[in-house]
Design a protein around this motif. Structure first.
Motif, short mmCIF file in Angstrom:
data_model
loop_
_atom_site.label_atom_id
_atom_site.label_comp_id
_atom_site.label_asym_id
_atom_site.label_seq_id
_atom_site.Cartn_x
_atom_site.Cartn_y
_atom_site.Cartn_z
N ALA A 294 0.84 -1.20 0.00
CA ALA A 294 0.00 0.00 0.00
C ALA A 294 0.87 1.25 0.00
O ALA A 294 0.57 2.24 -0.69
CB ALA A 294 -0.94 -0.01 1.20
N MET A 295 1.96 1.22 0.77
CA MET A 295 2.84 2.39 0.83
C MET A 295 3.51 2.62 -0.53
O MET A 295 3.61 3.76 -0.98
CB MET A 295 3.90 2.21 1.92
CG MET A 295 4.82 3.41 2.03
SD MET A 295 6.01 3.28 3.39
CE MET A 295 7.02 1.92 2.82
N LEU A 296 3.97 1.56 -1.19
CA LEU A 296 4.59 1.72 -2.51
C LEU A 296 3.60 2.31 -3.51
O LEU A 296 3.95 3.20 -4.29
CB LEU A 296 5.12 0.37 -3.01
CG LEU A 296 6.38 -0.14 -2.29
CD1 LEU A 296 6.62 -1.60 -2.63
CD2 LEU A 296 7.59 0.70 -2.63
N LYS A 297 2.36 1.85 -3.47
CA LYS A 297 1.34 2.40 -4.38
C LYS A 297 1.06 3.87 -4.06
O LYS A 297 0.90 4.69 -4.96
CB LYS A 297 0.05 1.57 -4.28
CG LYS A 297 0.20 0.19 -4.89
CD LYS A 297 -1.03 -0.66 -4.66
CE LYS A 297 -0.79 -2.08 -5.17
NZ LYS A 297 -1.83 -3.00 -4.75
N GLU A 298 1.04 4.18 -2.77
CA GLU A 298 0.82 5.56 -2.34
C GLU A 298 1.96 6.46 -2.82
O GLU A 298 1.74 7.57 -3.31
CB GLU A 298 0.71 5.59 -0.82
CG GLU A 298 0.37 6.93 -0.23
CD GLU A 298 0.31 6.85 1.29
OE1 GLU A 298 -0.72 6.41 1.81
OE2 GLU A 298 1.31 7.22 1.94
N VAL A 299 3.20 5.99 -2.68
CA VAL A 299 4.37 6.73 -3.15
C VAL A 299 4.26 6.98 -4.65
O VAL A 299 4.51 8.08 -5.14
CB VAL A 299 5.68 5.96 -2.82
CG1 VAL A 299 6.84 6.42 -3.68
CG2 VAL A 299 6.01 6.10 -1.36
N HIS A 300 3.87 5.95 -5.38
CA HIS A 300 3.77 6.06 -6.84
C HIS A 300 2.72 7.11 -7.21
O HIS A 300 2.97 7.95 -8.08
CB HIS A 300 3.42 4.68 -7.43
CG HIS A 300 3.83 4.55 -8.86
ND1 HIS A 300 5.15 4.43 -9.24
CD2 HIS A 300 3.10 4.52 -10.00
CE1 HIS A 300 5.21 4.33 -10.56
NE2 HIS A 300 3.98 4.39 -11.04
N GLN A 301 1.58 7.08 -6.53
CA GLN A 301 0.54 8.09 -6.77
C GLN A 301 1.07 9.48 -6.46
O GLN A 301 0.83 10.44 -7.20
CB GLN A 301 -0.69 7.82 -5.90
CG GLN A 301 -1.63 6.80 -6.45
CD GLN A 301 -2.12 7.15 -7.84
OE1 GLN A 301 -1.96 6.35 -8.76
NE2 GLN A 301 -2.70 8.32 -8.03
N PHE A 302 1.79 9.59 -5.37
CA PHE A 302 2.37 10.86 -4.94
C PHE A 302 3.32 11.39 -6.04
O PHE A 302 3.24 12.55 -6.41
CB PHE A 302 3.12 10.66 -3.62
CG PHE A 302 3.84 11.89 -3.13
CD1 PHE A 302 3.15 12.89 -2.45
CD2 PHE A 302 5.19 12.04 -3.32
CE1 PHE A 302 3.81 14.03 -2.00
CE2 PHE A 302 5.86 13.16 -2.87
CZ PHE A 302 5.17 14.17 -2.21
N LEU A 303 4.17 10.51 -6.55
CA LEU A 303 5.12 10.94 -7.59
C LEU A 303 4.38 11.30 -8.88
O LEU A 303 4.73 12.28 -9.55
CB LEU A 303 6.15 9.82 -7.86
CG LEU A 303 7.15 9.58 -6.74
CD1 LEU A 303 7.98 8.33 -7.02
CD2 LEU A 303 8.04 10.79 -6.53
#
Length: 148
Positions: free
Chosen positions: A135-144
């Motif tokens: 979930a954190m990796l997906k969140e980071v990707h959305q953030f970027l």
């Protein structure tokens, strides 16, 4: 008292083909532990006395992946805490986001890890078995992606 650890989610940008989206050119660094279940995580570790969270994250990244703070750009606006039990005790891990300045910088693993991979989001989520890490990796990707 909860165990506290800190680390960096490190990414790099590939040289994108003219037709590809910028977000397709992002890869994340995961390290495979050389102990236990050999799980994959970003570089992280426990605090030393007198350190603050961010100092710990940079020190652990240097120890585990051989990356100096000067080789990374800390991305403003992203910080995430994960909370989960380890051996029946609560653990908190604080992550920041950092971009590699040079795409080709060599990774030098410590004895704590036996392998590393640069992975696109989908593969990074497969390697990172824990739901909160995925979930954190997906969140980071959305953030970027939202910053493009």
């Amino acid at each position: 008292m909860a165990v506290r650890a800190c680390g960096l989610i490190i990414y790099r940008r590939l040289q994108p083909a003219p037709s590809s989206k910028v977000t397709d050119s992002i890869e994340y660094l995961l390290l495979q532990t050389s102990y236990g279940t050999h799980h994959w995580t970003p570089p992280k570790g426990h605090m030393d006395p007198g350190e603050d969270d961010l100092q710990t994250a940079f020190r652990e990244t240097q120890e585990e992946a051989g990356l100096q703070a000067s080789q990374l750009t800390l991305v403003e606006g992203y910080k995430k805490e994960l909370h989960y039990p380890v051996h029946g005790k609560p653990k908190t891990v604080v992550y920041w986001l950092a971009e590699m300045k040079d795409f080709n910088t060599e990774i030098k693993l410590s004895e704590e890890h036996q392998a590393f991979q640069w992975l696109k989001l989908e593969d990074a989520c497969k390697f990172a078995e824990y739901e909160d890490m995925q979930a954190m990796l997906k969140e980071v990707h959305q953030f970027l992606c939202s910053r493009e």
